[in-house]
Design an enzyme around this catalytic site. Sequence first.
Site, PDB file in Angstrom:
ATOM      1  N   ASP A  30       1.901 -29.167  21.596  1.00 30.65           N
ATOM      2  CA  ASP A  30       3.198 -29.565  22.135  1.00 30.65           C
ATOM      3  C   ASP A  30       2.972 -30.480  23.350  1.00 30.65           C
ATOM      4  O   ASP A  30       2.114 -30.215  24.194  1.00 30.65           O
ATOM      5  CB  ASP A  30       4.005 -28.324  22.558  1.00 30.65           C
ATOM      6  CG  ASP A  30       5.478 -28.643  22.768  1.00 30.65           C
ATOM      7  OD1 ASP A  30       6.302 -28.187  21.962  1.00 30.65           O
ATOM      8  OD2 ASP A  30       5.799 -29.374  23.738  1.00 30.65           O
ATOM      9  N   ILE A  31       3.744 -31.542  23.434  1.00 30.69           N
ATOM     10  CA  ILE A  31       3.566 -32.526  24.506  1.00 30.69           C
ATOM     11  C   ILE A  31       3.983 -31.961  25.869  1.00 30.69           C
ATOM     12  O   ILE A  31       3.531 -32.436  26.911  1.00 30.69           O
ATOM     13  CB  ILE A  31       4.372 -33.811  24.176  1.00 30.69           C
ATOM     14  CG1 ILE A  31       3.793 -35.024  24.887  1.00 30.69           C
ATOM     15  CG2 ILE A  31       5.853 -33.642  24.473  1.00 30.69           C
ATOM     16  CD1 ILE A  31       4.336 -36.346  24.382  1.00 30.69           C
ATOM     17  N   ASN A  87      13.239 -22.487  16.278  1.00 26.72           N
ATOM     18  CA  ASN A  87      14.575 -22.722  16.818  1.00 26.72           C
ATOM     19  C   ASN A  87      15.405 -23.441  15.752  1.00 26.72           C
ATOM     20  O   ASN A  87      14.915 -24.396  15.135  1.00 26.72           O
ATOM     21  CB  ASN A  87      14.496 -23.585  18.076  1.00 26.72           C
ATOM     22  CG  ASN A  87      13.722 -22.899  19.192  1.00 26.72           C
ATOM     23  OD1 ASN A  87      13.699 -21.667  19.283  1.00 26.72           O
ATOM     24  ND2 ASN A  87      13.067 -23.681  20.041  1.00 26.72           N
ATOM     25  N   VAL A  96      14.308 -31.165  18.249  1.00 24.59           N
ATOM     26  CA  VAL A  96      13.733 -32.081  17.256  1.00 24.59           C
ATOM     27  C   VAL A  96      14.093 -31.556  15.868  1.00 24.59           C
ATOM     28  O   VAL A  96      13.736 -30.423  15.502  1.00 24.59           O
ATOM     29  CB  VAL A  96      12.200 -32.180  17.411  1.00 24.59           C
ATOM     30  CG1 VAL A  96      11.615 -33.068  16.310  1.00 24.59           C
ATOM     31  CG2 VAL A  96      11.832 -32.731  18.793  1.00 24.59           C
ATOM     32  N   HIS A 100      10.049 -26.920  12.568  1.00 21.70           N
ATOM     33  CA  HIS A 100       8.758 -26.643  13.195  1.00 21.70           C
ATOM     34  C   HIS A 100       8.714 -25.229  13.728  1.00 21.70           C
ATOM     35  O   HIS A 100       9.746 -24.643  14.063  1.00 21.70           O
ATOM     36  CB  HIS A 100       8.461 -27.643  14.330  1.00 21.70           C
ATOM     37  CG  HIS A 100       9.527 -27.728  15.364  1.00 21.70           C
ATOM     38  ND1 HIS A 100      10.672 -28.478  15.187  1.00 21.70           N
ATOM     39  CD2 HIS A 100       9.653 -27.142  16.577  1.00 21.70           C
ATOM     40  CE1 HIS A 100      11.452 -28.358  16.254  1.00 21.70           C
ATOM     41  NE2 HIS A 100      10.855 -27.538  17.114  1.00 21.70           N
ATOM     42  N   MET A 101       7.508 -24.730  13.809  1.00 13.70           N
ATOM     43  CA  MET A 101       7.271 -23.389  14.322  1.00 13.70           C
ATOM     44  C   MET A 101       6.466 -23.539  15.597  1.00 13.70           C
ATOM     45  O   MET A 101       5.483 -24.274  15.628  1.00 13.70           O
ATOM     46  CB  MET A 101       6.470 -22.638  13.251  1.00 13.70           C
ATOM     47  CG  MET A 101       6.259 -21.181  13.493  1.00 13.70           C
ATOM     48  SD  MET A 101       5.345 -20.489  12.073  1.00 13.70           S
ATOM     49  CE  MET A 101       6.672 -20.137  10.944  1.00 13.70           C
ATOM     50  N   HIS A 102       6.904 -22.863  16.670  1.00  9.01           N
ATOM     51  CA  HIS A 102       6.144 -22.857  17.917  1.00  9.01           C
ATOM     52  C   HIS A 102       5.160 -21.697  17.881  1.00  9.01           C
ATOM     53  O   HIS A 102       5.528 -20.585  17.484  1.00  9.01           O
ATOM     54  CB  HIS A 102       7.067 -22.618  19.117  1.00  9.01           C
ATOM     55  CG  HIS A 102       8.071 -23.701  19.363  1.00  9.01           C
ATOM     56  ND1 HIS A 102       7.903 -24.671  20.325  1.00  9.01           N
ATOM     57  CD2 HIS A 102       9.263 -23.963  18.784  1.00  9.01           C
ATOM     58  CE1 HIS A 102       8.956 -25.476  20.337  1.00  9.01           C
ATOM     59  NE2 HIS A 102       9.802 -25.074  19.412  1.00  9.01           N
TER      60      HIS A 102
HETATM   61  P1  5GP Z   1      12.544 -27.539  19.730  1.00 13.92           P
HETATM   62  O1  5GP Z   1      13.286 -27.356  21.023  1.00 13.92           O
HETATM   63  O2  5GP Z   1      13.179 -28.591  18.855  1.00 13.92           O
HETATM   64  O3  5GP Z   1      12.306 -26.234  19.006  1.00 13.92           O
HETATM   65  O4  5GP Z   1      11.105 -28.018  20.141  1.00 13.92           O
HETATM   66  C1  5GP Z   1      10.686 -29.338  20.133  1.00 13.92           C
HETATM   67  C2  5GP Z   1       9.346 -29.381  20.801  1.00 13.92           C
HETATM   68  O5  5GP Z   1       8.736 -30.606  20.506  1.00 13.92           O
HETATM   69  C3  5GP Z   1       9.417 -29.264  22.328  1.00 13.92           C
HETATM   70  O6  5GP Z   1       8.648 -28.141  22.770  1.00 13.92           O
HETATM   71  C4  5GP Z   1       8.840 -30.593  22.815  1.00 13.92           C
HETATM   72  O7  5GP Z   1       8.046 -30.463  23.972  1.00 13.92           O
HETATM   73  C5  5GP Z   1       8.038 -31.066  21.614  1.00 13.92           C
HETATM   74  N1  5GP Z   1       7.962 -32.520  21.460  1.00 13.92           N
HETATM   75  C6  5GP Z   1       8.996 -33.395  21.528  1.00 13.92           C
HETATM   76  N2  5GP Z   1       8.565 -34.649  21.314  1.00 13.92           N
HETATM   77  C7  5GP Z   1       7.227 -34.564  21.111  1.00 13.92           C
HETATM   78  C8  5GP Z   1       6.213 -35.542  20.840  1.00 13.92           C
HETATM   79  O8  5GP Z   1       6.461 -36.739  20.735  1.00 13.92           O
HETATM   80  N3  5GP Z   1       4.948 -35.089  20.688  1.00 13.92           N
HETATM   81  C9  5GP Z   1       4.641 -33.757  20.791  1.00 13.92           C
HETATM   82  N4  5GP Z   1       3.343 -33.425  20.644  1.00 13.92           N
HETATM   83  N5  5GP Z   1       5.559 -32.812  21.035  1.00 13.92           N
HETATM   84  C10 5GP Z   1       6.843 -33.209  21.198  1.00 13.92           C
END
Ligand code: 5GP
Length: 113
Positions: A30-31, A87, A96, A100-102
């Site tokens: 994660d970025i 989420n 996003v 995706h799974m964290h």
């Molecule tokens: P969400 O809130 O949609 O469940 O999580 C999206 C995740 O994607 C966030 O934790 C965010 O930091 C990560 N993310 C967003 N854009 C990028 C990117 O361009 N590259 C990477 N590696 N992670 C990203």
Amino acid sequence: MSDCIFCKIAAGEIPATVVYQDDEILVFEDINPKAPVHLLLIPKQHMATLNDAGVRQAQLLGRLTLKAAELAEEKGVAQGGYRVQINCNPDGGQVVFHLHMHLMGGRKLECLT
Ligand code: 5GP
Ligand code: ZN
């Protein structure tokens, strides 16, 4: 999907620190990590949310979950503990819109439940 950031990462058009991939799964860091270990596990094929998954994706979702557990072990957080989280849509905190799974671990995570 052409304007999806995670599809672009899966296609290699946007750089990411990839920790695992096979023909259907990609895992990258994660970025903006919320924990010392914070990985994102995605299906390479675009699916916006968990609501778009059906029984045909059951095996893929199972593989993602088991891969998360495997990487938790590999990253050294399996015994201490970790969280696997999907989420879904705005109230679920999804930002996003590519499923995706964290995988988060390496510190004590606060609980909502
Ligand atoms: P969400 O809130 O949609 O469940 O999580 C999206 C995740 O994607 C966030 O934790 C965010 O930091 C990560 N993310 C967003 N854009 C990028 C990117 O361009 N590259 C990477 N590696 N992670 C990203
Ligand atoms: Zn996508």
